[in-house]
Structures are given as C-alpha cells and as structure tokens.
Design an enzyme around this catalytic site. Structure first.
Site, PDB file in Angstrom:
ATOM      1  N   ASP A 174      43.415  48.970  31.449  1.00 23.99           N
ATOM      2  CA  ASP A 174      44.893  48.451  32.233  1.00 23.99           C
ATOM      3  C   ASP A 174      45.420  49.772  32.835  1.00 23.99           C
ATOM      4  O   ASP A 174      45.684  50.854  32.104  1.00 23.99           O
ATOM      5  CB  ASP A 174      45.622  47.679  31.274  1.00 23.99           C
ATOM      6  CG  ASP A 174      46.450  46.752  32.078  1.00 23.99           C
ATOM      7  OD1 ASP A 174      46.242  46.680  33.446  1.00 23.99           O
ATOM      8  OD2 ASP A 174      47.291  46.062  31.532  1.00 23.99           O
TER       9      ASP A 174
ATOM     10  N   HIS B 281      41.495  40.086  40.795  1.00 24.23           N
ATOM     11  CA  HIS B 281      42.976  40.505  40.603  1.00 24.23           C
ATOM     12  C   HIS B 281      43.212  41.831  41.286  1.00 24.23           C
ATOM     13  O   HIS B 281      44.310  41.919  41.825  1.00 24.23           O
ATOM     14  CB  HIS B 281      43.097  40.664  39.054  1.00 24.23           C
ATOM     15  CG  HIS B 281      44.250  41.513  38.723  1.00 24.23           C
ATOM     16  ND1 HIS B 281      45.451  40.819  39.007  1.00 24.23           N
ATOM     17  CD2 HIS B 281      44.588  42.413  37.930  1.00 24.23           C
ATOM     18  CE1 HIS B 281      46.500  41.539  38.388  1.00 24.23           C
ATOM     19  NE2 HIS B 281      45.851  42.601  37.724  1.00 24.23           N
TER      20      HIS B 281
END
Length: 503
Positions: free
Chosen positions: A228, A368
C-alpha cells in the site's frame, strides 16, 4: 530550557535524552540520536528524500520543512501509530498546555527525515472545525467540507447511512486528534499516559485507535495483502528526484497557501493541510472467499492463481506491488519491489498520449489504482489536481485460523486511512465520490471501484475484471471495506500553533 519542560518531555516518553526545546519561533528541537528510525522503509514504496535532498528541494520551492508537521509529507511510512481523539473541556487551560507541553513535542518534517533528530515518539496534532471554534479561532479556512464536518457529508461518500459508524464519530463532538508514532507499542502507551497526565482536565478523551504496520514480510501491506502507498505523489519542494511514474504535484495541492493553492486563506493557515481521517474495516476472510469463488479461469492457471489474478485486477496491482498493466497474468515480485519501475506506466502504450478506450486486457478500467489515478485515461501529460498524500496504517490483529476456515470476520481489522490535501473537495472527496463511486467513470461506464467504491450498501456492478471476457460484469453483493466513520481536521503549521492557536 526550563527544568519543567525537560521533565515533561521525559514523562511523556517522547525524549531520547537531553532536549533543547523548540522555541515558539519554530526552531526545531535537537534530541539524542536514536539507534533506529521510527519509520519503515519497504523497498516497494517511494523512498523518502534524505534531509539534505529535502532541504535543497524546499529551498528551491521556498518551503520551510521545519514548520510543516511531519506526518503530512511522509506518507505511509509509520511503524506504530496511535490516534487520540479529544474534545477541549477547558479552552484557556488547553491553550496554556498546548504552548508549554505540546508545542515542544510537535514533530516537523525535517525532524522525521533525520533519525538523529527523531523523538522517541513523534507527535502531530490537528483540529476539527469545532475544535478551532473552541479555541476562539473564527477565521474561515474556506473549505466547506471541513467546516461542515464528515458526519454531515456521509451521503456524499455513499456510506450506507451511519449505522456502521463508530458512535464517537457521529456529530461534531471531536475537537482534535493527536497522532503519536513510534517503533514500539510501549513507547506509544507511555507517551499517551504522559500526555494525558500533562493535559489533565483541559481535555476529555473521545476515542482512540491503535494501529501498526503488519509483521514480518507483510510490512507495508494492508490487511487484504497488497503493498500500500506506492502511488503516493511526489510533492514539489519536498523531493528533488521523484521516482519514474510518480505524479509530481505543486506544494499547494497538499499545503495550504503554497503555490498551487488558489483559495483565499487566513495568513496563519499557511503550510497547514486538511486531514481526512476514515476508519475503514476490512472483511478479509469474506474477500478471500469471494476471490476463491470467482477465480478467473484460463489455460495454465490453477484455482489459486485464478483467485490471485482476480484480486490483482480488482486492485490493479499484485500483492507484491507489481502493476498488472506491466505484468498482466502472473505476479512479478522483483518488479513490485523496484520503486523505480513499479509506478513507471501510464495505462497507454509507449508513445501514446491516451489509453485505448476499449482494451482492458492488461488492466480493468475499474481497478482501484486506475479509478483513483487514471493517468493516460484522461490524456497525457497529467494535469488534474486531484491528488492526496496518503498516510494510512493498518489496525487490528492478523486473521485467525478460525476466521480463515469459517470465511467470517469475528475481530475487527482494517485501515486507519489518513489523506492530506489543501482542498478536501478536490482531494479525498473527489477521489471517493466522483471517481471511485461513479459507475460511469471512465469510458462510458465501467462500474464501481471494486475495493473502495461504495453504493450506500447496495450491490455494486464492476466490469472488465475477466481479461478473457472484457464485456462480462461481476456484481459485488458485499462491501469488503466497511466505513466506520471519521472526521475532517486541519493540521496547522508549527508556527501557527505557537502564534495563533495557543494565544
């Protein structure tokens, strides 16, 4: 330096040794050298600049990194973090404590970049609109979402009402948040205990949330397992040499009052930033079950590989961080770990300034990372001003064997989402509302972002996930990320704390 200040620093668990406290003019503290940084540094994430590089970049852009709170530009590099939400019970008492006990501990960007100047526990502080009002600050910061607060705007984020929200986030009762970051939980707990003792009855605790980078090889990965923070932008004036493919944004897109922020602000707000906080629960066993039940079928792929491929196409990256656009069918951990390559793509073919509007074989339009940074889908060069610096961190324990075998979450875990920007409507809310939650963006209708997209609790249709049948749609009946609420804050400069908020 006053003995009482030294004793306070030590009692708060924030001081590594003798400290020369920052004066109210903004001169940074000097502390005993730490043995190791409180930050993590997974190779996949964009590297932070050295202190010398950062100061050279800041000099070119006219920034004062010793006046900018450290969490704003550092991004997703925290090891352990504690969010302490409070209201101000005694404004005059809190102002006095803010100047005498908190201000010397507020950690600047410059301090965080140099291990030798890091405190044992870094401290940053931010205030909601009601918190500023409690301090007697009546200036309009000219951000209507900040003024209203997040609770009033839950519908604009497509949350399914506020029934899932942590009760303390409902309304506008939270006046501020203190962010404590360190490398051990013991340091955090000691700092919090000392802080509560020092502030006494001037504040009341509303809520707290402890978070930490995941252990071992999962460090830097969120709970679904994906690395991330790779797509965080490079802020001009903070980094001299951005990594290939990083979005380069003017400082005013993140910092109020700097070049690129074209909104009128009070002078004292310069070099502050709006902090969007969201507590996002992740239903990890349910997500893994969905991937297994809907695994992509293709010659040569095992069931597990098909499951992994579906997850990667939903995110736009493999768990290693390798983008599916560059590695469409199998993970490439070496690529994922290379921060000079894992962001070096545009969704267009070499030499093209716009992506192919009908081809999703390498990456779905709904993925995403594509929904939240469309790159060549909007044409090159990138000119949009919808960037944020994300500083989130996982919270909650690892999935237990019982949860994995039952495919059911029994203990809450997720992401403490933190996003910084100079304009919440252009930043966080735009990304969530106009891109992630908009099934007609891009190319005439590709469905919702399958990871963070929300439809007020209703099913979400996502297109293009199967590379063998790009016209096929998949209906997601479950939100694998559940909003637990949050609030909007303003993270002021250190000089603003000294000269405006504490007087």
């Amino acid at each position: 330096m006053r003995l009482s200040t030294i004793n306070t620093l030590i009692s708060l668990g924030l001081c590594a040794g003798f400290v020369s406290a920052r004066s109210v003019s903004g001169i940074e503290s000097r502390v005993q050298k730490r043995a190791a940084s409180i930050l993590i540094n997974p190779p996949a994430l964009p590297a932070l600049p050295s202190i010398g590089e950062a100061h050279a970049a800041a000099s070119n852009a006219g920034l004062n990194l010793s006046d900018v709170q450290g969490d704003i530009l550092v991004g997703m590099k925290k090891n352990k973090e504690l969010f302490f939400f409070f209201d101000i019970a005694d404004a005059s008492g809190f102002k006095a404590k803010l100047k005498s006990d908190i201000l010397p501990l507020v950690t600047s960007t410059s301090q965080l970049l140099d291990t030798s100047t890091q405190l044992v526990t870094a401290l940053n502080i931010a205030f909601s609109q009601t918190g500023l009002a409690a301090l007697g600050i009546t200036d309009n910061l000219n951000d209507f979402l900040f003024t209203q607060g997040q609770f009033a705007n839950a519908a604009n984020l497509s949350d399914p009402g506020t029934g899932n929200w942590v009760p303390q986030f409902k309304g506008t009762n939270i006046h501020g948040v203190i962010l404590l970051a360190s490398d051990t939980v013991d340091n955090l707990n000691a700092a919090l205990a000392g802080l509560q003792s020092a502030l006494g009855n001037s504040i009341q605790e509303i809520y707290s949330l402890q978070a930490a980078a995941r252990p071992g090889a999962e460090q830097g990965h969120e709970h679904f397992g994906f690395m991330d923070g790779i797509s965080n932008p490079s802020v001009d004036g903070f980094q001299l040499s951005p990594h290939p493919g990083q979005a380069v944004v003017p400082p005013g897109e993140i910092l109020v009052g700097e070049m690129g922020d074209n909104v009128t602000r009070p002078a004292w707000a310069k070099d502050g930033s709006f902090l969007a906080f969201r507590q996002l629960q992740q239903l990890v066993p349910e997500f893994n079950k969905f991937l297994a039940d809907n695994a992509i079928k293709a010659p040569g792929l095992t069931e597990q590989q098909g499951s992994d491929l579906l997850g990667a196409r939903m995110v736009g990256r493999w768990k290693s961080g390798a983008p599916v656009f560059l590695s469409p069918l199998v993970d490439n951990p070496a690529l994922g770990a290379d921060n000079n390559q894992n962001n070096n793509f545009t969704f267009a073919e070499p030499g093209q300034t716009r992506s192919n509007a009908t081809d999703q074989t390498k990456c779905p339009f709904s993925a995403h990372i594509r929904k939240t940074r469309p790159r060549a889908d909007l044409g090159l060069p990138e000119t949009n001003n919808h960037h944020i610096v994300r500083g989130g961190i996982p919270y909650g324990p690892e999935v237990t064997p019982d949860e994995a075998s039952s495919n059911t979450t029994t203990t809450e875990r997720g992401l403490a989402f933190v996003g910084y920007q100079s304009n919440i409507n252009n930043g966080f809310q735009f990304l969530q509302k106009t891109w992630a939650n908009n099934p007609k963006f891009l190319h005439g209708g590709v469905g919702f972002d399958p990871i963070i997209g929300a439809n007020q609790g209703n099913p979400r249709v996502v297109n293009g996930l199967d590379p063998n049948d790009q016209s096929a749609s998949l209906t997601l009946m479950t939100d694998f990320i559940v909003s637990r609420g949050g609030e909007y804050f303003f993270s002021p400069s250190i000089s603003a704390i000294a000269n405006t908020l504490s007087v």
